[in-house]
Design an enzyme around this catalytic site. Sequence first.
Site, short mmCIF file in Angstrom:
data_model
loop_
_atom_site.label_atom_id
_atom_site.label_comp_id
_atom_site.label_asym_id
_atom_site.label_seq_id
_atom_site.Cartn_x
_atom_site.Cartn_y
_atom_site.Cartn_z
N ASP A 144 -30.08 -23.25 69.92
CA ASP A 144 -28.76 -23.86 69.94
C ASP A 144 -28.01 -23.50 68.66
OD1 ASP A 144 -29.53 -25.04 72.30
OD2 ASP A 144 -29.99 -26.98 71.38
N ARG A 145 -26.71 -23.48 68.74
CA ARG A 145 -25.87 -23.12 67.59
C ARG A 145 -26.26 -23.90 66.33
NH1 ARG A 145 -20.11 -21.92 66.45
NH2 ARG A 145 -19.48 -22.13 68.62
#
Length: 313
Positions: free
Chosen positions: A148-149
Site C-alpha cells: 500500500d502507498r
Amino acid sequence: MTDQRKFIYTSAGAKKTRLDVFLSEQLPDISRSRIQKLIQCGGVLVNEHTPSVHQFLKDGDVVMTLPTQSPRSGKFPKQERKATFALDIVAHTDDYLIINKPAGLLVHPTASPDTRERTLVDMLLAYDASLGKIGEDPGRPTLVHRLDRDVSGIMIIPRTFAMFEYLKREFKLRRIEKRYTALVYGVMTKDEGEIDFVISRAATGGKMAARPKSQDGKSALTTYKVRERYRAATLVDVQIHTGRTHQIRAHLLAISHPVVGDILYMPKKKPAFTAPFLMLHAEHLGFSDLQNEWKNYSVEPPKEFFDFLKQCS
C-alpha cells in the site's frame, strides 16, 4: 503540537468544573477553542478514557494531555506525501532486486484522473529500462506483489522473465514468507494469535471488510506475535499467509486493534492518540531462489517509526 502532561483535578469546594475550562486554566498559553479541538481529536484522556468536550470533572480525576499534532482542523492530521523519493536498493542480483519502498510512494500508476505522479514503476524503469519488458501488464511491468502507498518496507523485483514467472507461482502457492512490524492500538492480552476472517470489499468507504468465515469473502490468514507492550499500544510482528488487499489493516481492525495512524481503517470511536503516518512496515521477505537456495532479506522500519515508539514508552 502538545506535550504529554498530567493534572489531578481538585474542586476545593467549588462548583463542578468542565474539562475544557479546567484545561484552559492549566494551559494558559492555549486558547479555549484550541483545547476543545484537542479534546475532540482524542488528545486528552480523563482516567485513561476518551472524554467529551463538556464533561464535568470530579475530585481525583486524572487528566492527561497526549503528544499530538496541532488540532487546528479538529481532525486527525493528514499523512504527509513526500514530493521526491530515492530508489533504495537493498540487494542486486542477476535475477532480482530487493528494494526498500518508502511510505508515501505509490507502487504503480492508477486509473485516477488526478495529476499523474511518479511511482515506483517509474523509478525502476529509470534505473533499468529493460525491466519494462518483464511481466504481463505494460502499466505494471515486473511487479509480482505490491505494498500500500502508506506502507514502507521490503519488496522483490524480478529482473528476468523466468524469475517473474517463478515468483508469481511462489506467491500463488504461498511459499514466500512475508513479515511485517506494526504498532496497534490497545494492549494485546495474548502473546500470539491467528486471524482467519474472510475479506471482501466493504459496501462503502472504498475499503475492505473482514468478516466471519460463515459470510461471503475470500479466505485470508494472518498470524501475529507480541514484541512489546506499551501503556496504550502494542508492537507486533505480523505474518500474512495470504495476500488480500489491505489484509493486515482489515484483520487488525476486526479484532479491535487497528494500526496506529491508519486513517482509512479507523474505529468508530476515535482513539486517544495517533501518528502522523501509518505505523506498518514490511520488514522481512524469505523465499527460495532459482537455484533452490533459501534467501532471507530484512529492512528495519524508518527512523520516524522508532521516534514515535519512544513517545509510547
